[in-house]
Design a protein around this motif. Structure first.
Motif, PDB file in Angstrom:
ATOM      1  N   THR A 136       0.849  -1.202   0.000  1.00 20.85           N
ATOM      2  CA  THR A 136       0.000   0.000   0.000  1.00 20.85           C
ATOM      3  C   THR A 136       0.885   1.253   0.000  1.00 20.85           C
ATOM      4  O   THR A 136       0.537   2.251  -0.624  1.00 20.85           O
ATOM      5  N   GLN A 146      -8.936  -2.015   9.603  1.00 20.64           N
ATOM      6  CA  GLN A 146      -8.527  -2.552   8.286  1.00 20.64           C
ATOM      7  C   GLN A 146      -8.508  -4.083   8.314  1.00 20.64           C
ATOM      8  O   GLN A 146      -8.924  -4.750   7.367  1.00 20.64           O
ATOM      9  N   ARG A 159      -3.052  -2.247   8.591  1.00 21.58           N
ATOM     10  CA  ARG A 159      -2.223  -1.523   9.550  1.00 21.58           C
ATOM     11  C   ARG A 159      -3.011  -1.071  10.767  1.00 21.58           C
ATOM     12  O   ARG A 159      -2.446  -0.441  11.660  1.00 21.58           O
ATOM     13  N   GLY A 167       2.488  -4.063   4.342  1.00 19.83           N
ATOM     14  CA  GLY A 167       2.061  -2.754   4.860  1.00 19.83           C
ATOM     15  C   GLY A 167       0.552  -2.610   4.955  1.00 19.83           C
ATOM     16  O   GLY A 167       0.047  -1.518   5.197  1.00 19.83           O
ATOM     17  N   ASP A 207       2.133   9.718   9.553  1.00 16.18           N
ATOM     18  CA  ASP A 207       0.835   9.272  10.088  1.00 16.18           C
ATOM     19  C   ASP A 207       0.185   8.295   9.108  1.00 16.18           C
ATOM     20  O   ASP A 207       0.627   8.179   7.967  1.00 16.18           O
ATOM     21  N   ARG A 245       2.699   6.031  -2.798  1.00 20.38           N
ATOM     22  CA  ARG A 245       3.815   6.861  -3.286  1.00 20.38           C
ATOM     23  C   ARG A 245       3.682   7.123  -4.790  1.00 20.38           C
ATOM     24  O   ARG A 245       3.937   8.220  -5.264  1.00 20.38           O
TER      25      ARG A 245
HETATM   26  P1  AMP Z   1       5.225   2.091   3.982  1.00 19.67           P
HETATM   27  O1  AMP Z   1       5.940   2.220   2.687  1.00 19.67           O
HETATM   28  O2  AMP Z   1       4.474   0.800   4.112  1.00 19.67           O
HETATM   29  O3  AMP Z   1       6.090   2.398   5.169  1.00 19.67           O
HETATM   30  O4  AMP Z   1       4.069   3.221   3.961  1.00 19.67           O
HETATM   31  C1  AMP Z   1       4.398   4.592   3.850  1.00 19.67           C
HETATM   32  C2  AMP Z   1       3.242   5.436   4.358  1.00 19.67           C
HETATM   33  O5  AMP Z   1       2.060   5.188   3.572  1.00 19.67           O
HETATM   34  C3  AMP Z   1       2.816   5.163   5.787  1.00 19.67           C
HETATM   35  O6  AMP Z   1       3.616   5.845   6.744  1.00 19.67           O
HETATM   36  C4  AMP Z   1       1.381   5.678   5.771  1.00 19.67           C
HETATM   37  O7  AMP Z   1       1.330   7.103   5.777  1.00 19.67           O
HETATM   38  C5  AMP Z   1       0.897   5.226   4.395  1.00 19.67           C
HETATM   39  N1  AMP Z   1       0.318   3.850   4.428  1.00 19.67           N
HETATM   40  C6  AMP Z   1       0.799   2.742   3.808  1.00 19.67           C
HETATM   41  N2  AMP Z   1       0.016   1.678   4.044  1.00 19.67           N
HETATM   42  C7  AMP Z   1      -0.996   2.119   4.844  1.00 19.67           C
HETATM   43  C8  AMP Z   1      -2.119   1.489   5.444  1.00 19.67           C
HETATM   44  N3  AMP Z   1      -2.365   0.171   5.276  1.00 19.67           N
HETATM   45  N4  AMP Z   1      -2.932   2.263   6.212  1.00 19.67           N
HETATM   46  C9  AMP Z   1      -2.723   3.579   6.385  1.00 19.67           C
HETATM   47  N5  AMP Z   1      -1.670   4.247   5.847  1.00 19.67           N
HETATM   48  C10 AMP Z   1      -0.803   3.523   5.077  1.00 19.67           C
END
Ligand code: AMP
Length: 212
Positions: free
Chosen positions: A31, A92, A88, A85, A57, A36
């Motif tokens: 995710t 969810q 979280r 990811g 956040d 991104r």
């Molecule tokens: P990651 O690359 O998995 O560390 O995700 C980067 C950012 O994307 C996180 O710090 C959140 O802001 C957002 N994000 C990714 N996956 C989720 C999720 N399942 N729920 C909420 N926010 C997410």
């Protein structure tokens, strides 16, 4: 394989997911990568997610569930998926459970990669990510051959804007408060496989042994 990969930011979920895709036809679904790309493309989704992401956040559960409901029904998910990811938060995880029930699907396991906080902090501050293909490098343990240039696709390799000290510390707190409770959730579901290891090869070998 249908797996959830749980673990703090920097625990190695993405690396393990990439290695697991080589074992069968499962796809990695991150995710964070989806968000991104949306931010980079300037889409409506990206605009909604950007400020929460930059601060470390979480993006809202509704937004994430709308992405994942669609993604999990795409054809390439039929042969398996590695959820990196996601979920979280408890809401969810509950929404995912209902979605999979409706789709008539079952997870093989929720794998928790448990790594000590000091190792995580060191990894996150030295981690660099390719803006083109998402390849992960580390300035100490796995640098690019040419400084700042991806070995695989030639695009620039940078420090993510949520990998400054303030955002990292917030992401770790958010993990402890909102994501760590999923460990008990999946334990109660009888799906938890907890692995305490810093080497991704060790994690892969344990998953192969326990799941296949
Ligand atoms: P990651 O690359 O998995 O560390 O995700 C980067 C950012 O994307 C996180 O710090 C959140 O802001 C957002 N994000 C990714 N996956 C989720 C999720 N399942 N729920 C909420 N926010 C997410």
């Amino acid at each position: 394989m249908k797996l959830i990969l749980l673990g703090a930011p920097g625990a190695g979920k993405g690396t393990v997911a990439k290695l697991l895709t080589k074992l069968d036809d499962s796809v990695q679904i991150s995710t964070g990568d989806i968000l991104r790309s949306a931010v980079a493309a300037g889409t409506e989704l990206g605009k909604q997610a950007q400020s929460a992401m930059r601060a470390g956040d979480l993006v809202s559960d509704d937004l994430i569930m709308s992405i994942m409901e669609e993604r999990l029904q795409e054809d390439d998910c039929k042969s398996g998926y590695l959820l990196d990811g996601f979920p979280r938060t408890i809401p969810q995880a509950e929404a995912l459970k209902k979605l999979l029930d409706r789709m008539g699907e079952k997870l093989d396991a929720a794998v928790e990669i448990d790594v000590a906080r000091d190792v995580i902090l060191e990894r996150l501050t030295t981690r660099r990510t390719c803006t083109g293909c998402g390849a992960i490098y580390n300035i100490k343990s796995n640098p690019t051959k040419i400084d700042g240039v991806c070995d695989k696709c030639g695009e620039s390799v940078v420090q993510r804007d949520d990998e400054n000290e303030k955002a990292i510390s917030n992401r770790l707190n958010v993990y402890n408060d909102q994501t760590a409770p999923l460990v008990s959730f999946y334990k109660n579901e009888g799906l938890l496989l907890s692995i305490n290891a810093t080497s991704s090869d060790t994690v892969i070998n344990i998953i192969k042994e326990k799941i296949n």
